[in-house]
Write a protein that holds these residues in place. Sequence first.
Motif, mmCIF file in Angstrom:
data_model
loop_
_atom_site.group_PDB
_atom_site.id
_atom_site.type_symbol
_atom_site.label_atom_id
_atom_site.label_comp_id
_atom_site.label_asym_id
_atom_site.label_seq_id
_atom_site.Cartn_x
_atom_site.Cartn_y
_atom_site.Cartn_z
ATOM 1 N N VAL A 82 0.819 -1.207 0.000
ATOM 2 C CA VAL A 82 0.000 0.000 0.000
ATOM 3 C C VAL A 82 0.857 1.263 0.000
ATOM 4 N N ILE A 83 1.843 1.331 0.882
ATOM 5 C CA ILE A 83 2.823 2.407 0.901
ATOM 6 C C ILE A 83 4.145 1.799 1.333
ATOM 7 N N ARG A 84 5.235 2.545 1.232
ATOM 8 C CA ARG A 84 6.524 2.083 1.746
ATOM 9 C C ARG A 84 6.684 2.632 3.164
ATOM 10 N N SER A 85 6.726 1.749 4.145
ATOM 11 C CA SER A 85 6.833 2.175 5.541
ATOM 12 C C SER A 85 7.473 1.075 6.376
ATOM 13 N N ILE A 86 8.201 1.459 7.403
ATOM 14 C CA ILE A 86 8.769 0.488 8.333
ATOM 15 C C ILE A 86 7.657 -0.209 9.111
ATOM 16 N N PHE A 87 6.451 0.299 9.008
ATOM 17 C CA PHE A 87 5.261 -0.367 9.541
ATOM 18 C C PHE A 87 5.172 -1.794 8.998
ATOM 19 N N TYR A 88 5.766 -2.029 7.830
ATOM 20 C CA TYR A 88 5.705 -3.338 7.187
ATOM 21 C C TYR A 88 7.065 -4.044 7.209
ATOM 22 N N ALA A 89 7.855 -3.752 8.216
ATOM 23 C CA ALA A 89 9.212 -4.291 8.321
ATOM 24 C C ALA A 89 9.301 -5.805 8.176
ATOM 25 N N PRO A 90 8.392 -6.607 8.755
ATOM 26 C CA PRO A 90 8.525 -8.060 8.595
ATOM 27 C C PRO A 90 8.575 -8.504 7.138
ATOM 28 N N HIS A 91 7.858 -7.793 6.286
ATOM 29 C CA HIS A 91 7.859 -8.160 4.865
ATOM 30 C C HIS A 91 9.222 -7.890 4.226
ATOM 31 N N TYR A 92 9.795 -6.728 4.499
ATOM 32 C CA TYR A 92 11.092 -6.386 3.922
ATOM 33 C C TYR A 92 12.188 -7.314 4.449
#
Length: 337
Positions: free
Chosen positions: A41-51
């Motif tokens: 949806v956006i690039r954010s450290i909110f999604y760190a597990p994915h990265y």
Amino acid sequence: MFNRRKPVLLVLVAMLLLLTAACSNKGKDSDKLTTVKFSEVIRSIFYAPHYVAMSQGFFKDQGLNVDMNTSQGSDKGAAALIAGTADISLVGPETSIYIYNQKGDKTLKVFHQLTSKDGSFLLSREKLDDFKWSDLQGKTIIGWRPGSAPQMVLNSMLIKEQVKDAKVITNLAAPAMAGAFASGQGDFIQLFEPVASTLVKEGKAYYAASLGEAFGPFPETSYVATSDYIKANPKIIQKFTNAVAEGAKWLNTASDADIAKALAPFFEGTPEDLILQSVERYKSQDTWPTNPELTQAQFDTLQNVLIENGVLKSEEKVANMDDIVDMSFVKNIGKSD
């Protein structure tokens, strides 16, 4: 002279053959991976597990090659699924409800709940030693698009705290929000990490509050795919789920240095200290659940927020969560094939 060169030439030829073989094998290994078209949806450290799952090779360990793009909106991520330009999207689970109620040819299903809190932070233009929600009275807030999860969480907080006459700007594209605030627009702004910490470090804003902590448990962002894709590719969905779960697990045990190294490629230009600060902020508010399951209680909270914000009518509530949620893959995490 020729005889002296011959052994050297033979060695060079042998090295070239070995290099060619190595490249060939590498290509064959790559060919074995199944490509998944993925939209965040956006690039954010909110999604760190994915990265982390990408950088640490957890997707590849599962035999997957994740081809990622950023949609800049749950509505766009959902549209990509319907159009077939994405296989899996990371979006707000409310999109599955919206699509379901349209009664179209395709439905979307949530199969992994990545976050359990809102991931945005409220920043102020002026430093406030003791922020109170009443400080927003009569102020202008740069927020997110109408109907998006962060916009609805903020609005619900304004209703709960009885804040009146606050003007929320909702027509700015996500990438333009921080720039608009830095140029003088708005008294407050709602941002995700690491953009929030970057603005603070630059002296252009001050931290006021965490929407995640203030609002409480909320299923903000989920992995979603069409029902057809899930039915046709259950093994891919399971492998994808396994990889992300491994990423979340890794985040809880890795050193700061390893975390910074794993996330840095996805946030070029962001200093290491801000990356780590962002991760710690999300960890401290229990953003990433150890059990990434969308529960009935969370689903009820989601629908109540949608109704409170006027984007869902009471009679449109999805009565059976299973119509748009499939947690069977989460329940199989860690189980052998």
